[in-house]
Design an enzyme around this catalytic site. Structure first.
Site, mmCIF file in Angstrom:
data_model
loop_
_atom_site.group_PDB
_atom_site.id
_atom_site.type_symbol
_atom_site.label_atom_id
_atom_site.label_comp_id
_atom_site.label_asym_id
_atom_site.label_seq_id
_atom_site.Cartn_x
_atom_site.Cartn_y
_atom_site.Cartn_z
ATOM 1 N N ASN A 1 -3.055 2.524 -10.003
ATOM 2 C CA ASN A 1 -3.580 1.850 -9.112
ATOM 3 C C ASN A 1 -3.509 -0.127 -9.253
ATOM 4 O OD1 ASN A 1 -4.456 1.752 -6.506
ATOM 5 N ND2 ASN A 1 -6.388 1.410 -7.253
ATOM 6 N N LYS A 2 -3.415 -0.693 -8.220
ATOM 7 C CA LYS A 2 -3.532 -1.799 -8.714
ATOM 8 C C LYS A 2 -4.543 -2.843 -10.026
ATOM 9 C CE LYS A 2 -1.706 -3.627 -6.492
ATOM 10 N NZ LYS A 2 -0.597 -4.568 -7.046
ATOM 11 N N GLY B 1 0.998 -0.746 -0.063
ATOM 12 C CA GLY B 1 0.178 -0.256 0.087
ATOM 13 C C GLY B 1 1.296 1.202 0.096
ATOM 14 N N ALA B 2 0.159 1.980 -0.750
ATOM 15 C CA ALA B 2 1.632 3.717 -1.416
ATOM 16 C C ALA B 2 1.642 3.835 -0.255
ATOM 17 C CB ALA B 2 0.793 4.157 -1.892
ATOM 18 N N ASP C 1 -1.702 4.796 -6.249
ATOM 19 C CA ASP C 1 -0.008 4.382 -5.804
ATOM 20 C C ASP C 1 0.722 5.664 -6.658
ATOM 21 O OD1 ASP C 1 -0.717 1.679 -5.751
ATOM 22 O OD2 ASP C 1 1.486 1.599 -4.851
HETATM 23 O O1 MRU Z 1 0.516 -4.047 -4.380
HETATM 24 P P1 MRU Z 1 0.013 -2.878 -3.362
HETATM 25 O O2 MRU Z 1 -0.618 -4.477 -2.406
HETATM 26 O O3 MRU Z 1 1.118 -2.322 -2.474
HETATM 27 O O4 MRU Z 1 -0.674 -2.351 -4.189
HETATM 28 C C1 MRU Z 1 -1.680 -0.596 -3.236
HETATM 29 C C2 MRU Z 1 -2.463 -0.333 -4.323
HETATM 30 O O5 MRU Z 1 -2.796 -0.422 -5.016
HETATM 31 C C3 MRU Z 1 -3.524 0.058 -3.205
HETATM 32 O O6 MRU Z 1 -4.755 0.805 -4.141
HETATM 33 C C4 MRU Z 1 -2.973 1.948 -3.698
HETATM 34 O O7 MRU Z 1 -1.144 1.641 -2.695
HETATM 35 C C5 MRU Z 1 -4.368 2.415 -2.766
HETATM 36 S S1 MRU Z 1 -3.150 2.913 -0.628
HETATM 37 C C6 MRU Z 1 -3.704 3.275 -0.195
#
Ligand code: MRU
Length: 362
Positions: free
Chosen positions: A252-253, A55-56, A242
């Site tokens: 984003n993901k 998570g960012a 992110d």
């Molecule tokens: O690969 P990850 O689990 O780090 O990806 C996380 C995401 O895509 C979240 O949606 C993003 O980081 C926002 S977290 C507040």
């Protein structure tokens, strides 16, 4: 937020021993709750790379504490910064936090003063993140409240992807913060939780959080959202980011883009919760300028869960020799985004919109 009734943040300095940073191992949630010690900057790099923390915003704060651990270990800070920066490429919070640490100690030569500053600054970044998430929640609450009024207090159905919850930040989350605020205010909400293959952050982490807090939710396979939208079962989508460009393109993901397309086709508001720490002020064109992480094909080929004997187990899904491809993120162009929910308020996903809220960046 709470785990089994006890309040937790996602990262903290161990009580009584400030040479140890502690965090929750997200790789084994929701079936096991384990706290791990980070003692060196390499531990922080490993935690980020292996997605013990993810998570960012949490990646950024972990990197900030990683710099503190590097200071404690008398490491070369530039080298530690490089290692941390290389641990995951997409979330801009990582380099933002590492650079903030380097800037904080610039000009300091006394080792004790450097260490003290790195710790103080990591604490500051962590505290700011909690405040930002809370403010995103307060602004986003207005959107859910308005939808609830429009629906004459019927349940508001919100779709979210991945985990942009408190586990991805320090507390509250970004996309989930408006949901927690609305739920705590007594507004009837229900969340469609995308499972989020391949690593299942939705099924494992977002569902875990909502279970703990009592927020009504249903886990759906990633392919279900479009169908629900076509049948009026989704009132709005809220996702995290992110990295967001100054033009409002959002990384984003992986899979977020497909949900945004479906939402657009069905006239469903698609909001992105954006802490300003996730805005990359230097880039405009998300598709061409945001580095997209490519991860191990094993994350696609295998899946982890709890076996009947209660143990965590990893099983192979595909033929042993099939190839798999695993991009971690995709980019949703600004034109598909209804609005950005930031700590300073909600704006259009456009340069003008963003700069109206952050005029100092003009
Ligand atoms: O690969 P990850 O689990 O780090 O990806 C996380 C995401 O895509 C979240 O949606 C993003 O980081 C926002 S977290 C507040």
């Amino acid at each position: 937020m709470k785990v089994n009734g006890q309040h937790y943040h996602t990262i903290w300095v161990k009580e009584g021993d400030d040479s140890i940073v502690q965090t929750i191992d997200q790789r084994v949630l929701p079936h096991q709750f384990e706290i791990v010690d980070l003692k060196t900057s390499d531990d922080a790099v490993h935690a980020i790379k292996d997605m013990m923390v993810r998570g960012a915003p949490l990646i950024g704060v972990t990197a900030a504490y990683g710099m503190y651990l590097a200071g404690l270990g008398n490491e070369n800070l530039q080298e530690a910064a490089q290692k941390l920066n290389a641990s995951r490429p997409t979330a801009v919070n990582l380099s933002w936090a590492v650079n903030a640490q380097l800037a904080a100690v610039q000009g300091l030569s006394d080792r004790g003063a450097v260490i003290a500053k790195l710790l103080e600054n990591a604490h500051r970044i962590r505290t700011e993140d909690i405040e930002i998430s809370k403010q995103i929640g307060e602004h986003g609450l207005a959107l859910i409240e308005a939808m609830s009024q429009y629906k004459s207090n019927e349940t508001v159905n919100i779709l979210t992807h991945c985990n942009a919850g408190w586990l991805a930040t320090i507390d509250w989350g970004t996309a989930t913060s408006p949901i927690y605020h609305a739920f705590d205010k007594g507004i009837s909400v229900h969340v469609w939780v995308d499972e989020t293959r391949p690593r299942n952050q939705g099924a494992n982490l977002t569902a875990f959080e909502f279970n703990q807090h009592g927020v009504p939710h249903t886990v759906i396979s990633d392919n279900t959202g479009g169908h629900l939208m076509q049948h009026g079962m989704v009132d709005m989508a809220i996702v995290g980011t992110d990295r967001t460009t100054i033009h409002g393109d959002v990384a984003n993901k992986i899979g977020t883009y497909l949900k945004a397309l479906a939402a657009y086709d069905n006239n469903i508001p698609f909001y992105v919760a954006v802490p300003s720490t996730t805005i990359d002020w230097h880039i405009k064109d998300g598709l061409n300028e945001i580095p997209i992480e490519k991860r191990s094909e094993d994350e696609v080929k295998y899946i982890q869960g709890k076996a009947d004997n209660g143990q965590l187990m990893k099983v192979l899904l595909t033929p042993e020799t099939s190839n798999a491809l695993n991009y971690g993120f995709d980019v949703t162009p600004a034109r598909l985004v209804t609005g950005l929910i930031t700590e300073r308020g909600i704006c259009n996903a456009s340069e003008e919109g963003i700069l109206q809220l952050f005029p100092e960046k003009r």
